[in-house]
Write an enzyme that holds these catalytic residues in place. Structure first.
Site, PDB file in Angstrom:
ATOM      1  N   TYR A 142     -33.899  -7.515 -16.054  1.00  0.00           N
ATOM      2  CA  TYR A 142     -33.900  -7.920 -17.458  1.00  0.00           C
ATOM      3  C   TYR A 142     -34.303  -6.761 -18.376  1.00  0.00           C
ATOM      4  O   TYR A 142     -33.885  -6.695 -19.525  1.00  0.00           O
ATOM      5  CB  TYR A 142     -34.897  -9.063 -17.690  1.00  0.00           C
ATOM      6  CG  TYR A 142     -34.355 -10.461 -17.472  1.00  0.00           C
ATOM      7  CD1 TYR A 142     -33.818 -10.842 -16.255  1.00  0.00           C
ATOM      8  CD2 TYR A 142     -34.408 -11.404 -18.493  1.00  0.00           C
ATOM      9  CE1 TYR A 142     -33.349 -12.124 -16.049  1.00  0.00           C
ATOM     10  CE2 TYR A 142     -33.942 -12.695 -18.297  1.00  0.00           C
ATOM     11  CZ  TYR A 142     -33.410 -13.041 -17.079  1.00  0.00           C
ATOM     12  OH  TYR A 142     -32.937 -14.307 -16.892  1.00  0.00           O
ATOM     13  N   LYS A 189     -34.383 -10.211  -1.804  1.00  0.00           N
ATOM     14  CA  LYS A 189     -33.128  -9.829  -1.144  1.00  0.00           C
ATOM     15  C   LYS A 189     -33.412  -8.503  -0.440  1.00  0.00           C
ATOM     16  O   LYS A 189     -32.772  -7.471  -0.696  1.00  0.00           O
ATOM     17  CB  LYS A 189     -32.009  -9.711  -2.204  1.00  0.00           C
ATOM     18  CG  LYS A 189     -30.622  -9.551  -1.644  1.00  0.00           C
ATOM     19  CD  LYS A 189     -30.044 -10.797  -0.999  1.00  0.00           C
ATOM     20  CE  LYS A 189     -28.712 -10.490  -0.346  1.00  0.00           C
ATOM     21  NZ  LYS A 189     -28.196 -11.611   0.473  1.00  0.00           N
ATOM     22  N   ASP A 221     -30.445 -15.945  -1.195  1.00  0.00           N
ATOM     23  CA  ASP A 221     -29.275 -16.801  -0.931  1.00  0.00           C
ATOM     24  C   ASP A 221     -29.672 -17.984  -0.054  1.00  0.00           C
ATOM     25  O   ASP A 221     -29.311 -19.137  -0.311  1.00  0.00           O
ATOM     26  CB  ASP A 221     -28.106 -15.994  -0.328  1.00  0.00           C
ATOM     27  CG  ASP A 221     -28.527 -15.055   0.791  1.00  0.00           C
ATOM     28  OD1 ASP A 221     -29.743 -14.918   1.041  1.00  0.00           O
ATOM     29  OD2 ASP A 221     -27.643 -14.458   1.438  1.00  0.00           O
ATOM     30  N   ASP A 245     -35.288 -16.984 -12.542  1.00  0.00           N
ATOM     31  CA  ASP A 245     -34.510 -17.665 -13.588  1.00  0.00           C
ATOM     32  C   ASP A 245     -33.499 -18.601 -12.928  1.00  0.00           C
ATOM     33  O   ASP A 245     -33.374 -19.773 -13.296  1.00  0.00           O
ATOM     34  CB  ASP A 245     -33.790 -16.601 -14.433  1.00  0.00           C
ATOM     35  CG  ASP A 245     -32.939 -17.222 -15.526  1.00  0.00           C
ATOM     36  OD1 ASP A 245     -33.436 -18.144 -16.193  1.00  0.00           O
ATOM     37  OD2 ASP A 245     -31.786 -16.798 -15.701  1.00  0.00           O
ATOM     38  N   ASP A 249     -33.701 -23.111 -12.473  1.00  0.00           N
ATOM     39  CA  ASP A 249     -32.690 -24.053 -12.978  1.00  0.00           C
ATOM     40  C   ASP A 249     -32.177 -24.915 -11.828  1.00  0.00           C
ATOM     41  O   ASP A 249     -32.002 -26.129 -11.964  1.00  0.00           O
ATOM     42  CB  ASP A 249     -31.498 -23.312 -13.607  1.00  0.00           C
ATOM     43  CG  ASP A 249     -31.677 -23.080 -15.106  1.00  0.00           C
ATOM     44  OD1 ASP A 249     -32.833 -22.919 -15.539  1.00  0.00           O
ATOM     45  OD2 ASP A 249     -30.666 -23.061 -15.831  1.00  0.00           O
TER      46      ASP A 249
HETATM   47  C1  IPM Z   1     -35.282 -18.915 -19.334  1.00  0.00           C
HETATM   48  C2  IPM Z   1     -34.037 -18.591 -20.119  1.00  0.00           C
HETATM   49  C3  IPM Z   1     -34.140 -17.166 -20.656  1.00  0.00           C
HETATM   50  C4  IPM Z   1     -34.240 -16.237 -19.461  1.00  0.00           C
HETATM   51  C5  IPM Z   1     -32.997 -16.748 -21.580  1.00  0.00           C
HETATM   52  C6  IPM Z   1     -32.857 -17.675 -22.761  1.00  0.00           C
HETATM   53  C7  IPM Z   1     -33.128 -15.317 -22.031  1.00  0.00           C
HETATM   54  O1  IPM Z   1     -32.910 -18.782 -19.326  1.00  0.00           O
HETATM   55  O2  IPM Z   1     -36.386 -18.845 -19.905  1.00  0.00           O
HETATM   56  O3  IPM Z   1     -35.165 -19.256 -18.160  1.00  0.00           O
HETATM   57  O4  IPM Z   1     -33.219 -15.863 -18.867  1.00  0.00           O
HETATM   58  O5  IPM Z   1     -35.354 -15.885 -19.091  1.00  0.00           O
HETATM   59 MG    MG Z   2     -33.274 -19.685 -17.453  1.00  0.00          MG
END
Ligand code: IPM
Ligand code: MG
Length: 372
Positions: A142, A189, A221, A245, A249
């Site tokens: 990032y 990884k 993975d 990240d 999710d």
């Molecule tokens: C998160 C979001 C952010 C990230 C984005 C909005 C930059 O997806 O906080 O998980 O990737 O960290």
């Molecule tokens: Mg995110």
């Protein structure tokens, strides 16, 4: 306790969900005799529209002058579809994390018993899941050097980590595991990436200081598969920025909705609390966004200041709302008229009257007949 809280509602559904978290925090302040002062500032696309910058200096200064930050969401489709945009809303969030040194992003993932059937995963697989993801937040790909060749045909993003960056979050992850199920799984990884091999080396060294905690390793993975195949095997997951990240999710599917997942981003000096979901622009102003992730982020804020009883009361209110199906349409196909702010009202009402069963729905204008 007196707390000055910066509120950065941001974009999309950010303002709606954050308003519910503030409502709930005000109820807590009233019930427990605390003084919480809220100061608002723009960030993200709304800040670009107002000032040309995703993180105006006045917003950053306010964050530095407060005890904690409550963050909504960031992002706007008008930037997503324009790869050449020079200024992007997300830069505001990344700069905020970096400037405030918020290196550890803590994302708890839990399967609520009342929501087991909301997840597309089978109930026997997810029942009892309780994971805490420690995602490194201010390093890695990032923040590494970004390059685009002059002809625009070659691009790169550098993934770089230092020993110190790995050590500090590793200590937090192990300390957390000590008060949980005493297991840390490092997701990396290391079969391909040099930076992952550094993570393995450093995390293994740090683990020597925590002999009561078991350390495990998984390639990302495989971890992506294991999280939905057998999530109960995990306690604390420790990982670098981008893997964290992605897998957080993915893990949100266990809870039944990404609208439930809260997070705390902490560093040595500042702390910020934010839902893990994005700005969900399609839902903006429709009153359908789930405010629970934001409300649970407010509970994490209270935990951060040692206000455990207060935080617990919020969690009880959330569990009660889930149990009674007082939820937004992402979780609620039956009573899908229950809006973002009604969910907030219900939890506020629970905090004001925790003992009264909360069957007094007329109080919160829900209308009993629609519930029972
Ligand atoms: C998160 C979001 C952010 C990230 C984005 C909005 C930059 O997806 O906080 O998980 O990737 O960290
Ligand atoms: Mg995110």
């Amino acid at each position: 306790m007196k707390l000055k809280i910066a509120v950065l509602p941001g974009d999309g559904v950010g303002p709606e969900v954050t308003a519910q978290a503030v409502k709930v925090l005000k109820a807590i302040a009233q019930e427990f005799d605390h003084t919480f002062q809220f100061k608002y500032a723009p960030v993200g696309a709304v800040a670009i529209d107002e000032t040309g910058e995703p993180l105006p200096k006045t917003t950053l200064d306010l964050c530095k002058a407060t005890d904690a930050i409550l963050f909504g969401a960031i992002g706007d489709p008008k930037y997503d579809n324009d790869p050449s945009a020079k200024v992007r809303p997300e830069q505001g969030l990344l700069k905020l994390r970096k400037e405030l040194g918020l290196y550890a992003n803590i994302r708890p993932v839990k399967a609520y018993d009342t929501l087991l059937d909301k997840s597309p995963l089978k109930r026997h697989i997810i029942k009892g899941t309780d994971i805490c993801i420690y995602r490194e937040l201010t390093g890695g790909i990032y923040f590494g050097e970004k390059k685009l060749s002059d002809d625009g045909n070659t691009a790169s993003d550098l993934c770089e980590y230092t020993r110190a960056e790995i050590e500090r979050i590793t200590h937090l992850a192990f300390k957390s595991a000590q008060s949980r199920k005493r297991k840390v799984t490092l997701v990396d990884k290391a079969n391909v990436l040099e930076s992952s091999r550094l993570w393995r080396r450093v995390v293994t060294e740090v683990s020597q200081e925590y002999k009561d905690v078991k350390l495990d390793f998984l390639f990302v993975d495989n971890a992506a598969m294991q999280i939905i195949l057998n999530p109960k095997q995990f306690d604390v997951i420790l990982t670098e920025n981008m893997f964290g990240d992605i897998i957080s999710d993915e893990a949100s599917v266990i809870g039944g909705s990404i609208g439930l997942l809260a997070s705390a981003s902490v560093g040595d000096y500042f702390a910020m609390f934010e839902p893990i979901h994005g700005s969900y622009p399609q839902a903006k102003d429709l009153g359908i966004a789930n405010p629970i992730a934001s409300i649970l982020s407010a509970a994490m804020l209270l935990d951060h200041f040692g206000l455990f009883e207060e935080a617990e009361l919020i969690r009880e209110g959330v569990e009660r709302s889930l149990k009674l199906n007082i939820t937004t349409p992402d979780l609620n196909t039956k009573f899908n008229h229950i809006s973002t702010s009604k969910v907030g009202d219900f939890i506020e009402d629970f905090i004001n009257n925790p003992k009264d069963n909360n069957m007094n729905f007329t109080n919160i204008h829900l209308g009993q007949s629609t519930i029972i």
